[in-house]
Design a protein around this motif. Structure first.
Motif, PDB file in Angstrom:
ATOM      1  N   PHE A 185       0.772  -1.278  -0.110  1.00  0.00           N
ATOM      2  CA  PHE A 185      -0.101  -0.115  -0.003  1.00  0.00           C
ATOM      3  C   PHE A 185       0.907   1.121  -0.111  1.00  0.00           C
ATOM      4  O   PHE A 185       2.048   1.258   0.440  1.00  0.00           O
ATOM      5  CB  PHE A 185      -0.945   0.216   1.209  1.00  0.00           C
ATOM      6  CG  PHE A 185      -1.705  -1.135   1.592  1.00  0.00           C
ATOM      7  CD1 PHE A 185      -0.952  -2.276   2.270  1.00  0.00           C
ATOM      8  CD2 PHE A 185      -3.022  -1.289   1.141  1.00  0.00           C
ATOM      9  CE1 PHE A 185      -1.749  -3.635   2.630  1.00  0.00           C
ATOM     10  CE2 PHE A 185      -3.537  -2.537   1.427  1.00  0.00           C
ATOM     11  CZ  PHE A 185      -3.028  -3.503   2.357  1.00  0.00           C
ATOM     12  N   TYR A 214       0.030   4.917   1.649  1.00  0.00           N
ATOM     13  CA  TYR A 214      -0.781   5.999   2.401  1.00  0.00           C
ATOM     14  C   TYR A 214      -0.182   7.338   2.193  1.00  0.00           C
ATOM     15  O   TYR A 214       0.820   7.575   2.244  1.00  0.00           O
ATOM     16  CB  TYR A 214      -0.890   5.432   3.989  1.00  0.00           C
ATOM     17  CG  TYR A 214      -1.954   4.393   3.983  1.00  0.00           C
ATOM     18  CD1 TYR A 214      -1.627   2.955   3.861  1.00  0.00           C
ATOM     19  CD2 TYR A 214      -3.277   4.637   4.473  1.00  0.00           C
ATOM     20  CE1 TYR A 214      -2.689   2.098   4.127  1.00  0.00           C
ATOM     21  CE2 TYR A 214      -4.312   3.647   4.738  1.00  0.00           C
ATOM     22  CZ  TYR A 214      -3.886   2.422   4.394  1.00  0.00           C
ATOM     23  OH  TYR A 214      -4.730   1.422   4.662  1.00  0.00           O
ATOM     24  N   GLN A 246      -0.497  11.339   4.018  1.00  0.00           N
ATOM     25  CA  GLN A 246      -0.969  12.134   5.168  1.00  0.00           C
ATOM     26  C   GLN A 246      -0.794  13.514   4.993  1.00  0.00           C
ATOM     27  O   GLN A 246       0.283  13.923   5.162  1.00  0.00           O
ATOM     28  CB  GLN A 246      -0.178  11.348   6.514  1.00  0.00           C
ATOM     29  CG  GLN A 246      -0.815  12.287   7.701  1.00  0.00           C
ATOM     30  CD  GLN A 246      -0.350  11.652   8.872  1.00  0.00           C
ATOM     31  OE1 GLN A 246       1.085  11.332   9.085  1.00  0.00           O
ATOM     32  NE2 GLN A 246      -0.848  11.672  10.070  1.00  0.00           N
ATOM     33  N   SER A 264      -1.643  17.766   8.968  1.00  0.00           N
ATOM     34  CA  SER A 264      -2.554  17.731  10.053  1.00  0.00           C
ATOM     35  C   SER A 264      -4.082  17.117   9.665  1.00  0.00           C
ATOM     36  O   SER A 264      -5.156  17.453  10.037  1.00  0.00           O
ATOM     37  CB  SER A 264      -3.004  19.587  10.555  1.00  0.00           C
ATOM     38  OG  SER A 264      -1.958  19.983  10.905  1.00  0.00           O
ATOM     39  N   ARG A 265      -3.819  16.209   8.919  1.00  0.00           N
ATOM     40  CA  ARG A 265      -5.090  15.466   8.305  1.00  0.00           C
ATOM     41  C   ARG A 265      -4.784  13.827   8.576  1.00  0.00           C
ATOM     42  O   ARG A 265      -3.773  13.308   9.001  1.00  0.00           O
ATOM     43  CB  ARG A 265      -5.284  15.586   6.924  1.00  0.00           C
ATOM     44  CG  ARG A 265      -5.530  17.175   6.561  1.00  0.00           C
ATOM     45  CD  ARG A 265      -6.756  17.453   6.759  1.00  0.00           C
ATOM     46  NE  ARG A 265      -8.022  16.849   6.241  1.00  0.00           N
ATOM     47  CZ  ARG A 265      -8.403  16.825   5.055  1.00  0.00           C
ATOM     48  NH1 ARG A 265      -8.027  17.583   4.278  1.00  0.00           N
ATOM     49  NH2 ARG A 265      -9.394  16.009   4.840  1.00  0.00           N
ATOM     50  N   GLN A 266      -6.086  13.116   8.375  1.00  0.00           N
ATOM     51  CA  GLN A 266      -5.774  11.696   8.605  1.00  0.00           C
ATOM     52  C   GLN A 266      -5.191  11.137   7.262  1.00  0.00           C
ATOM     53  O   GLN A 266      -5.085  11.408   6.253  1.00  0.00           O
ATOM     54  CB  GLN A 266      -6.945  11.072   8.534  1.00  0.00           C
ATOM     55  CG  GLN A 266      -7.947  11.408   9.857  1.00  0.00           C
ATOM     56  CD  GLN A 266      -9.065  12.513   9.611  1.00  0.00           C
ATOM     57  OE1 GLN A 266      -8.540  13.476   8.720  1.00  0.00           O
ATOM     58  NE2 GLN A 266     -10.194  12.206  10.118  1.00  0.00           N
ATOM     59  N   MET A 267      -4.545   9.906   7.682  1.00  0.00           N
ATOM     60  CA  MET A 267      -3.931   9.122   6.645  1.00  0.00           C
ATOM     61  C   MET A 267      -4.893   8.536   5.852  1.00  0.00           C
ATOM     62  O   MET A 267      -5.847   8.145   6.242  1.00  0.00           O
ATOM     63  CB  MET A 267      -2.878   7.789   7.274  1.00  0.00           C
ATOM     64  CG  MET A 267      -1.660   7.898   6.988  1.00  0.00           C
ATOM     65  SD  MET A 267      -0.627   6.562   7.623  1.00  0.00           S
ATOM     66  CE  MET A 267      -1.088   6.259   9.196  1.00  0.00           C
ATOM     67  N   ILE A 268      -4.845   8.442   4.550  1.00  0.00           N
ATOM     68  CA  ILE A 268      -5.844   7.905   3.516  1.00  0.00           C
ATOM     69  C   ILE A 268      -4.946   7.038   2.523  1.00  0.00           C
ATOM     70  O   ILE A 268      -3.829   7.373   2.304  1.00  0.00           O
ATOM     71  CB  ILE A 268      -6.626   9.048   2.834  1.00  0.00           C
ATOM     72  CG1 ILE A 268      -5.444  10.067   2.110  1.00  0.00           C
ATOM     73  CG2 ILE A 268      -7.261   9.855   3.842  1.00  0.00           C
ATOM     74  CD1 ILE A 268      -6.347  11.009   1.024  1.00  0.00           C
ATOM     75  N   LEU A 269      -5.600   6.051   2.174  1.00  0.00           N
ATOM     76  CA  LEU A 269      -4.993   5.297   1.087  1.00  0.00           C
ATOM     77  C   LEU A 269      -5.031   5.799  -0.355  1.00  0.00           C
ATOM     78  O   LEU A 269      -6.029   6.325  -0.623  1.00  0.00           O
ATOM     79  CB  LEU A 269      -6.149   3.884   1.247  1.00  0.00           C
ATOM     80  CG  LEU A 269      -5.524   2.774   0.266  1.00  0.00           C
ATOM     81  CD1 LEU A 269      -4.372   2.260   0.502  1.00  0.00           C
ATOM     82  CD2 LEU A 269      -6.496   1.471   0.364  1.00  0.00           C
ATOM     83  N   PHE A 271       3.311   7.268   3.234  1.00  0.00           N
ATOM     84  CA  PHE A 271       3.756   5.880   3.737  1.00  0.00           C
ATOM     85  C   PHE A 271       3.673   4.710   2.805  1.00  0.00           C
ATOM     86  O   PHE A 271       2.730   4.475   2.473  1.00  0.00           O
ATOM     87  CB  PHE A 271       3.027   5.802   4.997  1.00  0.00           C
ATOM     88  CG  PHE A 271       3.515   6.773   6.217  1.00  0.00           C
ATOM     89  CD1 PHE A 271       2.568   7.861   6.455  1.00  0.00           C
ATOM     90  CD2 PHE A 271       4.694   6.732   6.938  1.00  0.00           C
ATOM     91  CE1 PHE A 271       2.708   8.874   7.429  1.00  0.00           C
ATOM     92  CE2 PHE A 271       4.531   7.596   7.917  1.00  0.00           C
ATOM     93  CZ  PHE A 271       3.843   8.614   8.000  1.00  0.00           C
ATOM     94  N   LEU A 322      -0.682  -3.715   9.477  1.00  0.00           N
ATOM     95  CA  LEU A 322       0.202  -3.089   8.400  1.00  0.00           C
ATOM     96  C   LEU A 322       1.700  -2.706   8.948  1.00  0.00           C
ATOM     97  O   LEU A 322       1.690  -2.211  10.058  1.00  0.00           O
ATOM     98  CB  LEU A 322      -0.359  -1.820   7.992  1.00  0.00           C
ATOM     99  CG  LEU A 322      -1.953  -1.902   7.335  1.00  0.00           C
ATOM    100  CD1 LEU A 322      -2.368  -0.488   7.107  1.00  0.00           C
ATOM    101  CD2 LEU A 322      -1.711  -2.532   6.074  1.00  0.00           C
ATOM    102  N   PHE A 344       4.589  -0.499   8.291  1.00  0.00           N
ATOM    103  CA  PHE A 344       4.919   0.931   7.678  1.00  0.00           C
ATOM    104  C   PHE A 344       6.316   1.096   7.516  1.00  0.00           C
ATOM    105  O   PHE A 344       7.139   0.760   8.245  1.00  0.00           O
ATOM    106  CB  PHE A 344       4.244   1.854   8.369  1.00  0.00           C
ATOM    107  CG  PHE A 344       2.739   2.026   8.247  1.00  0.00           C
ATOM    108  CD1 PHE A 344       1.965   1.585   9.218  1.00  0.00           C
ATOM    109  CD2 PHE A 344       2.231   2.858   7.160  1.00  0.00           C
ATOM    110  CE1 PHE A 344       0.539   1.585   9.089  1.00  0.00           C
ATOM    111  CE2 PHE A 344       0.761   2.704   7.094  1.00  0.00           C
ATOM    112  CZ  PHE A 344       0.210   2.264   8.135  1.00  0.00           C
ATOM    113  N   LYS A 362       8.937   4.529   7.220  1.00  0.00           N
ATOM    114  CA  LYS A 362       9.320   5.671   8.032  1.00  0.00           C
ATOM    115  C   LYS A 362       8.626   6.945   7.397  1.00  0.00           C
ATOM    116  O   LYS A 362       8.353   8.137   7.765  1.00  0.00           O
ATOM    117  CB  LYS A 362      10.763   5.997   8.259  1.00  0.00           C
ATOM    118  CG  LYS A 362      11.169   5.721   9.155  1.00  0.00           C
ATOM    119  CD  LYS A 362      12.705   6.175   9.609  1.00  0.00           C
ATOM    120  CE  LYS A 362      13.135   6.017  11.144  1.00  0.00           C
ATOM    121  NZ  LYS A 362      14.604   6.734  11.349  1.00  0.00           N
TER     122      LYS A 362
END
Lengths: 115, 114
Positions: free
Chosen positions: B35, B37, B39, B42-47, B91, B102, B104, B106
């Motif tokens: 995957f 991802y 980020q 200041s936001r969420q991690m998204i795929l 990521f 998952l 990850f 760095k």
């Protein structure tokens, strides 16, 4: 759009104190996760939770950690006696299926600072 | 144990240009999933994109595509026509069949410059 919500966004606690990090996963999801990221390091898996029990946990997730889904909406991570090295960003995630084939949705994280 | 390595801590790209982010991994699993991802600040991690290891065809999602080299255990992400909204931490991650976790890397901090 549904999202995973974490509270608080930042928590400061004294070493040795108990802390509870809260998460509201997406409502129809069945799989729940906690990850953490120490500053400058990788995002690390802590635990996954499915069908009201832990499905997998890492070496980090020792006896000082516990998870709970106390009601139909919340998912919590408790750290019983915090240490300085527990300072990190903690991410909650949820998915409606197995993480390999369905998307895991992450919250914005809770920054935990242990002083 | 499985590992994911991202060797580029930071990268920058001019708007509208193409950039490639590198990722290498190691796993003993024969069936696994990879995957990327994203980020944003200041936001969420998204795929962004997902690749099944048993599929030889590289995954694509609009401006995002991967170069999956299974023998080399390499999984790079190409972003075409970079946009300001692509500025984020990226990521690379991996999971094996039957695992719930998952793993990850760095992360690579990508800045898109106007």
């Amino acid at each position: 759009e549904p999202e995973v919500t974490q509270t608080p966004s930042h928590q400061v606690t004294q070493m040795g104190q108990e802390v509870i990090l809260r998460c509201v996963p997406i409502s129809n999801h069945l799989y729940f996760y906690w990850y953490r990221q120490i500053l400058g390091q990788k995002v690390e898996f802590l635990v996954s939770f499915y069908n009201n029990e832990i499905s997998e946990k890492s070496e980090i997730f020792d006896d000082q950690f516990s998870v709970e889904r106390p009601d139909g909406s919340n998912f919590t991570l408790k750290i019983r006696s915090t240490k300085l090295e527990d300072s990190a960003m903690y991410f909650c995630a949820s998915s409606d299926g197995w993480v390999g084939t369905t998307e895991a949705f992450f919250g914005q994280g809770t920054r935990l600072t242990v002083v | 144990a499985q590992t994911v390595t991202q060797s580029q801590p930071e990268m920058s790209v001019q708007e509208a240009e193409t950039v490639t982010l590198s990722c290498t991994y190691d796993t003993s699993e024969s069936n696994y999933y990879l995957f990327w991802y994203k980020q944003p600040p200041s936001r969420q991690m998204i795929l962004v994109i997902r690749q099944e290891a048993y599929k030889q065809q590289n995954a694509t999602e609009n401006r995002f595509s991967v170069n999956f080299q299974k023998a080399a255990k390499s999984f790079s992400l190409k972003i075409s026509d970079s946009q300001l909204g692509d500025t984020a931490m990226y990521f690379c991650a991996l999971t094996g069949a039957g695992s719930y976790q998952l793993t990850f890397g760095k992360g690579t901090k990508l800045s898109v410059i106007p």
